[in-house]
Motif scaffolding. Sequence first.
Motif, PDB file in Angstrom:
ATOM      1  N   ALA A 159       0.854  -1.203   0.000  1.00 14.44           N
ATOM      2  CA  ALA A 159       0.000   0.000   0.000  1.00 14.44           C
ATOM      3  C   ALA A 159       0.885   1.248   0.000  1.00 14.44           C
ATOM      4  O   ALA A 159       0.613   2.221  -0.701  1.00 14.44           O
ATOM      5  N   ARG A 160       1.967   1.206   0.764  1.00 10.58           N
ATOM      6  CA  ARG A 160       2.904   2.339   0.811  1.00 10.58           C
ATOM      7  C   ARG A 160       3.462   2.662  -0.564  1.00 10.58           C
ATOM      8  O   ARG A 160       3.628   3.830  -0.924  1.00 10.58           O
ATOM      9  N   LEU A 161       3.732   1.619  -1.348  1.00  8.79           N
ATOM     10  CA  LEU A 161       4.290   1.863  -2.672  1.00  8.79           C
ATOM     11  C   LEU A 161       3.244   2.503  -3.596  1.00  8.79           C
ATOM     12  O   LEU A 161       3.585   3.104  -4.610  1.00  8.79           O
ATOM     13  N   GLY A 162       1.960   2.365  -3.236  1.00  3.59           N
ATOM     14  CA  GLY A 162       0.894   3.030  -3.999  1.00  3.59           C
ATOM     15  C   GLY A 162       0.734   4.465  -3.553  1.00  3.59           C
ATOM     16  O   GLY A 162       0.686   5.396  -4.351  1.00  3.59           O
ATOM     17  N   SER A 163       0.627   4.671  -2.258  1.00  5.68           N
ATOM     18  CA  SER A 163       0.520   6.015  -1.678  1.00  5.68           C
ATOM     19  C   SER A 163       0.999   5.909  -0.233  1.00  5.68           C
ATOM     20  O   SER A 163       0.502   5.058   0.524  1.00  5.68           O
ATOM     21  N   GLY A 164       1.960   6.751   0.136  1.00  3.29           N
ATOM     22  CA  GLY A 164       2.592   6.623   1.449  1.00  3.29           C
ATOM     23  C   GLY A 164       1.611   6.427   2.594  1.00  3.29           C
ATOM     24  O   GLY A 164       1.678   5.434   3.329  1.00  3.29           O
ATOM     25  N   SER A 165       0.665   7.354   2.735  1.00  3.00           N
ATOM     26  CA  SER A 165      -0.221   7.298   3.901  1.00  3.00           C
ATOM     27  C   SER A 165      -1.134   6.072   3.876  1.00  3.00           C
ATOM     28  O   SER A 165      -1.707   5.709   4.904  1.00  3.00           O
ATOM     29  N   ALA A 166      -1.270   5.407   2.728  1.00  2.61           N
ATOM     30  CA  ALA A 166      -2.127   4.216   2.633  1.00  2.61           C
ATOM     31  C   ALA A 166      -1.612   3.085   3.523  1.00  2.61           C
ATOM     32  O   ALA A 166      -2.389   2.233   3.964  1.00  2.61           O
ATOM     33  N   CYS A 167      -0.302   3.093   3.816  1.00  2.00           N
ATOM     34  CA  CYS A 167       0.244   1.999   4.633  1.00  2.00           C
ATOM     35  C   CYS A 167      -0.272   2.076   6.065  1.00  2.00           C
ATOM     36  O   CYS A 167      -0.131   1.126   6.821  1.00  2.00           O
ATOM     37  N   ARG A 168      -0.880   3.219   6.438  1.00  2.00           N
ATOM     38  CA  ARG A 168      -1.433   3.351   7.796  1.00  2.00           C
ATOM     39  C   ARG A 168      -2.905   2.967   7.852  1.00  2.00           C
ATOM     40  O   ARG A 168      -3.550   3.206   8.875  1.00  2.00           O
ATOM     41  N   SER A 169      -3.465   2.428   6.763  1.00  2.00           N
ATOM     42  CA  SER A 169      -4.906   2.126   6.728  1.00  2.00           C
ATOM     43  C   SER A 169      -5.242   0.650   6.885  1.00  2.00           C
ATOM     44  O   SER A 169      -6.395   0.277   6.749  1.00  2.00           O
ATOM     45  N   ILE A 170      -4.248  -0.186   7.162  1.00  2.00           N
ATOM     46  CA  ILE A 170      -4.516  -1.631   7.175  1.00  2.00           C
ATOM     47  C   ILE A 170      -5.108  -2.074   8.528  1.00  2.00           C
ATOM     48  O   ILE A 170      -6.029  -2.868   8.579  1.00  2.00           O
ATOM     49  N   GLN A 171      -4.514  -1.549   9.619  1.00  2.00           N
ATOM     50  CA  GLN A 171      -4.986  -1.945  10.948  1.00  2.00           C
ATOM     51  C   GLN A 171      -5.359  -0.701  11.755  1.00  2.00           C
ATOM     52  O   GLN A 171      -5.393   0.397  11.210  1.00  2.00           O
ATOM     53  N   GLY A 172      -5.640  -0.855  13.042  1.00  2.00           N
ATOM     54  CA  GLY A 172      -6.008   0.284  13.859  1.00  2.00           C
ATOM     55  C   GLY A 172      -5.725  -0.014  15.312  1.00  2.00           C
ATOM     56  O   GLY A 172      -5.193  -1.087  15.611  1.00  2.00           O
ATOM     57  N   PRO A 173      -6.079   0.833  16.259  1.00  2.00           N
ATOM     58  CA  PRO A 173      -6.668   2.164  16.079  1.00  2.00           C
ATOM     59  C   PRO A 173      -5.629   3.257  15.823  1.00  2.00           C
ATOM     60  O   PRO A 173      -5.948   4.283  15.262  1.00  2.00           O
TER      61      PRO A 173
END
Length: 360
Positions: A159-173
């Motif tokens: 996801a990071r290789l697609g858009s940096g901040s996307a790598c923070r959208s896989i898990q939470g909180p």
Amino acid sequence: MAEHRFIVSHYSHSLHSGTVSWQSPSNIALIKYWGKYGQQLPMNPSVSFTLNNCHTRTSLSFERKNTEGFEFEVYLDGKREEGFEPKIQKFFERVEVYLPFLADYKFKIETFNSFPHSSGIASSASGMSALALCLVSMEEQLALDYMDDYFFEKASFLARLGSGSACRSIQGPLIVWGEHPEIDGSSNLFGTKYPFEIHPIFTNFQDTILLVDKSEKQVSSSLGHNLMLDHPFAEQRFRQAKDNLLKLIPVFKSGDLSEFIKIVESEALSLHAMMMTSIPYFILMKPNTLEIINRIWKFREETASNVCFTLDAGANVHVLYPQSEKDFVQNFIKDELSQFCKNGEFILDEVGFGAKKIQL
Ligand code: DP6
């Protein structure tokens, strides 16, 4: 190289065709990522709340083919979106080394956003993370010996290789991305769960997104990030982000909201200050953004509320507040702030716990 562990050396199974689907959320950074180098590597660590209601659902259908090159079609809300395809082509080229099966299949990528496309909310975080999760799910069927941790790390890495901040959208909180000497396991390559104690007040924090400007981004994130490379304040900014993340550790533990507010609002304004002081310079806030910020400050002073704001690279305002103040702050938003939004529109969201696989 650490990246090598994301290359699977052998596929034990074969797949002819199938479909996988994931729902992945957006996220809102409290410590901002602004400045990148190499292949989407961050110049400083960031931390974000994963959101719950703003999400993308993506279905990836695949069928084996014998021709060369990538073959795919992208659909948004049921309609072919050729405009998105160059971005996906670039993404496929970038990740092929980690997903060597990509050219062996023909793909149909169907995506639906829970928020309107023209809301000014970037769909790249939720969209790229949903696609990365679908691809990793597919690879899991080919390789079979995937472990849970590896699955989510690889999804975040892609996801990071697609858009940096996307790598923070896989898990939470709360997700950290970028190496920090005081945060175990933090990495520039992928997002990791914040590893220390989190006060319960932060596990259901509210985020209402005020839609001040719904037009397309004036300045692409990539261009903005690149302007940090020879920015006169770059070094101080990267140090500030690192220090602010360190200061948040005791705050996340204690639930000290007055300290939380100071750090989060300062981060938002520092991000915009970087944009105003780069060459070329730009201002992404609108008069209504400032009006809203001033109203939030006044409301806080008059009512002792713990409401605060943060901003992304745009004019929209994320209003953050604890769940215990939900009715109180939401009335304030409806009565006083919504008049500064385009058509009075805002989106109610809250902290969430990450992406979900959709069982077909
Ligand atoms: C201001 O992740 O959109 O929202 O890596 O170029 O795709 P690219 O950038 P992107 O940048 C987001 C920047 C930000 C702050 C943040 O989310 O940390």
